[in-house]
Write a protein that holds these residues in place. Structure first.
Motif, PDB file in Angstrom:
ATOM      1  N   LEU A 306       0.819  -1.205   0.000  1.00 21.44           N
ATOM      2  CA  LEU A 306       0.000   0.000   0.000  1.00 21.44           C
ATOM      3  C   LEU A 306       0.853   1.255   0.000  1.00 21.44           C
ATOM      4  O   LEU A 306       0.347   2.360  -0.155  1.00 21.44           O
ATOM      5  N   GLY A 307       2.170   1.084   0.215  1.00 21.34           N
ATOM      6  CA  GLY A 307       3.035   2.251   0.206  1.00 21.34           C
ATOM      7  C   GLY A 307       3.413   2.745   1.592  1.00 21.34           C
ATOM      8  O   GLY A 307       4.060   3.769   1.741  1.00 21.34           O
TER       9      GLY A 307
ATOM     10  N   SER B  86       2.685   3.243  -4.059  1.00 19.83           N
ATOM     11  CA  SER B  86       1.381   3.884  -3.938  1.00 19.83           C
ATOM     12  C   SER B  86       0.683   4.017  -5.281  1.00 19.83           C
ATOM     13  O   SER B  86      -0.507   4.302  -5.340  1.00 19.83           O
ATOM     14  N   MET B  90      -1.871  -4.162  -5.359  1.00 17.07           N
ATOM     15  CA  MET B  90      -1.638  -5.601  -5.439  1.00 17.07           C
ATOM     16  C   MET B  90      -2.697  -6.366  -4.682  1.00 17.07           C
ATOM     17  O   MET B  90      -3.060  -6.007  -3.563  1.00 17.07           O
ATOM     18  N   PHE B  92      -3.501 -10.230  -3.276  1.00 14.77           N
ATOM     19  CA  PHE B  92      -2.741 -11.439  -2.963  1.00 14.77           C
ATOM     20  C   PHE B  92      -3.621 -12.678  -2.988  1.00 14.77           C
ATOM     21  O   PHE B  92      -4.821 -12.604  -2.794  1.00 14.77           O
ATOM     22  N   ARG B 158      -9.520  -2.421  -1.151  1.00 12.35           N
ATOM     23  CA  ARG B 158      -8.451  -1.775  -0.382  1.00 12.35           C
ATOM     24  C   ARG B 158      -7.381  -1.222  -1.309  1.00 12.35           C
ATOM     25  O   ARG B 158      -6.880  -0.117  -1.107  1.00 12.35           O
ATOM     26  N   SER B 159      -7.006  -2.017  -2.332  1.00 12.90           N
ATOM     27  CA  SER B 159      -6.000  -1.511  -3.267  1.00 12.90           C
ATOM     28  C   SER B 159      -6.529  -0.351  -4.085  1.00 12.90           C
ATOM     29  O   SER B 159      -5.811   0.606  -4.359  1.00 12.90           O
ATOM     30  N   MET B 162      -6.281   3.463  -3.105  1.00 12.06           N
ATOM     31  CA  MET B 162      -5.063   4.250  -3.312  1.00 12.06           C
ATOM     32  C   MET B 162      -5.000   4.825  -4.717  1.00 12.06           C
ATOM     33  O   MET B 162      -3.992   5.404  -5.100  1.00 12.06           O
TER      34      MET B 162
END
Lengths: 400, 250, 358
Positions: A306-307, B86, B90, B92, B158-159, B162
């Motif tokens: 997420l960074g 960021s 990804m 998983f 969630r990914s 960003m």
């Protein structure tokens, strides 16, 4: 209506067909429990009656009346004033205070040292990691009593007498009377500085709340850690400087065959502390290591993906999960350290068990003495258990 | 080799080599990914396909060659790594949701702490994406209370929070029970239809046929074949590709 | 398409220089740590080696020891028989020696899991009987040796091995009692377990040595060793109970339900279905309790029982050998370390084997 009453009649009929009590599961359970209680009761009665008879024959008193009698023995070290004309009750109290003193300091140092070694064990530096692993393995496998005797012997056999004491830093002396170090003498400036410290702590707590609110509202983060550190050090020091930066030290000096002035930690205390800390920190290190490793690599990866920075990952994702795994066995070890402090009786440090032991030897009232010992330690254990249960409930991960 | 200055190329991989100890897992990979392009990578286990996409967001470190994401070269420079991460999302195989946080908190973690957003704004974005993956009603539940399919959809959301420029999927449905695979694939298809750049490592060939611009077959650390799905499935050119396809399409 | 040409991995990953770089010097912090660690090792290890080996005396009389700078290992070598065997009659000391060898042999044999069957229990039974005969004597032409003379290492081993052996069934019963639905049984079990676990072993040893005699009617006495042994058994049983409880909790409800649906009663369910699985799961933590019991025997020093720690201290109180506590304690530390370390290695091996099977 009729159907209902028909059903209720059928149920009634089934109930009336009674089961013989020796086959009824509920009655069997009750019978078994009564049997167990009877057996235990008989054993207890037998032991108790023998005991009462034996005590009577040996003319040993019973009851806790002895607590009001004068103790007539000295205690080597005590945080509060005590003399041999004080009561047994006070002597035991001093013993309890000594136990708390060594346990509290021991726990703090152990947690710090153990965490440090546990993290070192996970280091990517092969040398550091192997050294930590060796320490953990070796210290866990040597009985704590042996370690206590070893350090005690080092103090009494291998350290020089006060006149030839070793001085690693100026003013601090290591000898067979213990560790002697300079003591700060009281000056009003210190009082004000400490008050400032207290005020600063409250200030930091308020600052934390403000920083959190601000982040929720605007997203901007505040370097709370660095600012708090600067405040905690800076403000009290500033107050101290404002009063003229007085340093009044009571520095120990050799007079005759011993030191005067300064403060000291006895060899008994030091040996007990060293033995307990070095032994228990090995177990704490394993607990910390297991806790950190219990957080799966996937958690690291997802958070990094997420960074988030490494520090953020540790703080927000890994540590909260690791602490859940670490805290229960950690409190267990803290309790073990407290229980192990009872070994002080073997090296002459006047903890509660030592004092109780002397009391038993003088009054002959072993049952009351041992009962007191068990009571005191049970109090520690049960309150720790209660705390742990509360903590576990509070942080339990919610699942289906 | 010079970088291509084509602004349309979002990921550029040039002569990439990676070793695990002495095991040569990636042997000279060259790859250009354009904006909006969707690539499916398939291949036997050990072929290096997961390693390849994990190199793109530095979960694995490459020893030779260059990786450039959105014009930023991936080196040991921590700032570059964090910037790239960021921009790259990804998903998983084992979801990796944070079990001690609610679904909503899982989603707002990145925006609050990396993009430094105010909490309200982060939560609005989170709810938007939760609705997108059809799971908004579970916002205050914990991951442990959700099924596998639900957890993976949360992971995708969630990914997305960003606002990544490209999404990487590492066998996203391999750990799911069969009845939950469709719900996750549907979300991925919707995402594709909105124009997200995607690299997906998977065995779901139906998905590849529907959505991929290119299907790549990797084996033994090299890209053996790379073609649009129509050609890839009907006229595979290499023996190894043919063998692999015969094993998975039965 | 592309075929990877034979490219070599970067040198740093596969040679010794590469290993050094990766493990010791990978970051600035690591390099710094490596250097200061090596510095401290340099400062402490050579002086220790000098003291312990180069300047040391190994078989000299005590007066010679006082003239040297190094370690006086003679305190061990000259007194080894007393340290190890204590007050056991000097000419009969081959008996405890053989008994210990029998014990070590049995332990070593028992390490392999594939040897765990009925036959092993017989071997242990025979072995323990042989050990008892050797120690006590009185038959087969061996002179009788009172238990008050049993001391040193045999006593340490006796207290720990018998401690654990007797505590194990008691602990299992307590664990079952704690799980029970019958309130009286459950409460009694919980009270016992929490009481014993909450107090230090020393208080139980005091209770054992001073209070147990009061429990008995006039005329009946029990030996000091037996008092300590009972205290250790009661103590260890509580810890075994907690360990076994963990195992019982790990058994899924489905196992109990399957057994019930077959018509098995409580005892059959426990004996045939639940306990075999539960006890297997908790073998590693049980070995851990054994290791603790082994270390805890050292506490009998405080009630003046002559285990190997007390025999050592007796040697040190001899005016000839006073002042060499360091050497003596280091020897004991090595002894305990060897014992505990081999037990924990076995435990780890067992754990690995059990995990593979799950």
């Amino acid at each position: 209506m009729i159907a209902v009453s028909k059903q209720s009649i059928e149920i009634e009929t089934v109930r009336e067909e009674s089961v013989p009590f020796w086959l009824d599961t509920k009655k069997r359970a009750i019978f078994f429990q009564i049997l167990v209680l009877l057996i235990v009761g008989v054993i207890v009665w037998y032991l108790a009656s023998n005991t009462i008879e034996n005590l009577h024959k040996q003319k040993i008193a019973t009851g806790f009346g002895f607590l009001h009698k004068p103790a007539s023995f000295e205690i080597g070290e005590s945080p509060i004033p005590y003399s041999s004309s004080d009561t047994y009750a006070k002597a035991l109290f001093v013993g309890a205070l000594n136990t708390l003193k060594v346990s509290f300091i021991g726990i703090v140092v152990t947690v710090i040292l153990g965490t440090f070694i546990g993290i070192a064990r996970l280091s990517s530096n092969w040398l550091v990691s192997k050294l930590a692993a060796t320490y953990i393995e070796v210290m866990q496998d040597i009985p704590v009593l042996l370690q206590l005797f070893f350090w005690y012997a080092i103090f009494y056999e291998n350290l020089p007498p006060p006149r030839h004491a070793i001085s690693p830093i100026k003013g601090v002396y290591l000898c067979n009377r213990g560790i002697i170090f300079p003591r700060l003498e009281y000056h009003p400036a210190y009082g004000y500085a400490l008050t400032m410290l207290g005020i600063t702590c409250i200030g930091i707590w308020l600052l934390r709340k403000w920083a959190r609110k601000r982040q929720e509202a605007t997203g901007k983060t505040f370097p709370l850690f660095r600012v708090s550190l600067a405040m905690v050090i800076g403000f009290p020091v500033a107050v101290w400087i404002a009063f003229g930066a007085p340093i009044m030290m009571d520095v120990p000096k050799i007079r005759g065959f011993n030191f005067t002035g300064g403060a000291s930690l006895s060899p008994e205390f030091m040996a007990l502390l060293l033995g307990l800390v070095l032994y228990t920190s090995a177990f704490v290190a394993e607990i910390v290591r297991a806790g950190i490793q219990s957080v799966s690599k996937g958690q690291w990866e997802a958070a990094l993906a997420l960074g988030l920075s490494h520090a953020q990952v540790l703080r927000l994702v890994v540590l909260p999960q690791a602490l859940r795994v670490i805290v229960p066995p950690l409190t267990s070890q803290m309790l073990n350290l407290t229980k192990n402090s009872s070994l002080a009786v073997a090296i002459g440090y006047p903890d509660f068990v030592s004092v109780a032991n002397t009391t038993i030897n003088q009054t002959g009232q072993a049952i009351e003495g041992v009962a007191l010992i068990m009571l005191v330690y049970l109090t520690f254990s049960l309150s720790t258990s209660a705390f742990m249960n509360w903590y576990n409930k509070k942080v339990k991960l919610v699942e289906r | 080799m010079a970088y291509s200055h084509d602004k349309n190329i979002i990921v550029e991989i040039i002569d990439l080599h990676k070793w695990f100890g002495s095991f040569h897992v990636l042997k000279g990979i060259n790859l250009h990914v354009h904006r909006g392009e969707r690539i499916v990578i398939c291949g036997p286990s050990g072929s290096g396909k997961s390693t390849l996409i994990r190199c793109i967001n530095r979960l694995e470190e490459h020893q030779k060659g260059k990786i450039i994401v959105d014009g930023i070269e991936l080196t040991n420079n921590v700032k570059n790594i964090e910037k790239i991460r960021s921009e790259v999302g990804m998903v998983f195989q084992h979801f990796n949701l944070f079990p001690h946080l609610t679904v909503l908190e899982n989603l707002t973690l990145g925006p609050i702490w990396v993009r430094k957003m105010p909490k309200k704004e982060a939560e609005e974005i989170a709810m938007h994406f939760l609705e997108k993956v059809h799971i908004a009603d579970q916002a205050h539940k914990y991951p442990g209370q959700l099924s596998g399919g639900q957890q993976q959809r949360v992971a995708i959301a969630r990914s997305l929070c960003m606002s990544p420029k490209i999404m990487l999927f590492d066998e996203p449905t391999s750990a799911l029970d069969p009845e939950m695979i469709k719900e996750v694939l549907d979300v991925m298809i919707e995402l594709a239809q909105e124009g997200m750049t995607m690299i997906v490592v998977t065995h779901e060939m139906g998905f590849a046929k529907k959505v991929a611009h290119r299907v790549m077959f990797m084996d033994g650390g090299v890209i053996v074949e790379s073609n649009p799905p129509e050609e890839f499935f009907s006229i595979p050119r290499h023996e190894r590709t043919k063998l692999f396809l015969s094993q998975i399409l039965h | 398409m592309e075929k990877g040409a034979e490219v070599k991995p970067p040198i740093s990953d596969t040679t010794i220089a590469g290993w050094l770089k990766k493990n010791l010097f990978s970051t600035k912090l690591n390099s710094f740590l490596t250097i200061i660690t090596l510095y401290y090792l340099w400062k402490t290890i050579p002086p220790f080696v000098k003291w312990a080996f180069l300047d040391s005396a190994w078989f000299t009389p005590p007066q010679m020891c006082r003239n040297i700078d190094g370690a006086c290992w003679s305190v061990i070598t000259k007194n080894i028989r007393f340290i190890l065997f204590g007050f056991f009659p000097y000419d009969q000391q081959w008996r405890p020696l053989v008994a210990m060898l029998v014990l070590f042999g049995l332990l070593y044999y028992s390490k392999e899991r594939h040897r765990w069957n009925r036959r092993l229990i017989y071997y242990w039974g025979v072995g323990l009987t042989i050990m008892a005969i050797l120690m006590k004597g009185g038959i087969f032409g061996l002179t009788s040796v009172e238990s008050t003379k049993w001391s040193g290492l045999p006593l340490t081993l006796l207290l720990s091995v018998f401690g654990l052996t007797a505590a194990y069934p008691l602990g299992v019963i307590l664990a079952l009692g704690r799980q029970s639905k019958m309130p009286a049984v459950k409460v009694l079990s919980i009270v016992y377990i929490e009481l014993i676990r909450g107090v230090p072993l020393i208080s139980l040893l005091f209770m054992g040595s001073i209070i147990f005699p009061l429990f008995l009617p006039e005329g009946i006495t029990i030996s000091k060793i037996l008092r300590a042994q009972v205290a250790i058994i009661l103590f260890t049983a509580a810890y075994i109970a907690e360990v076994v409880r963990g195992g019982l909790q790990a058994i899924p409800k489905g196992q109990y339900e399957a057994a019930a649906s077959l018509g098995l009663n409580y005892y059959q369910t426990m004996r045939l279905v639940v306990l075999p699985q539960a006890l297997k799961i908790v073998i590693p933590p049980t070995v851990s309790v054994l290791i603790s019991a082994f270390k805890d025997t050292s506490l009998v020093v405080i009630i003046a029982l002559y285990d190997v720690l007390k025999t050592t201290q007796t040697v040190l109180s001899d005016p000839h050998w006073m002042g060499f506590s360091r050497e003596a304690y280091i020897f004991l530390a090595v002894l305990y370390f060897l014992g505990c370390f081999s037990m924990s290695q076995t435990s780890r091996k067992l754990e690995r084997e059990l995990n593979i099977e799950r």
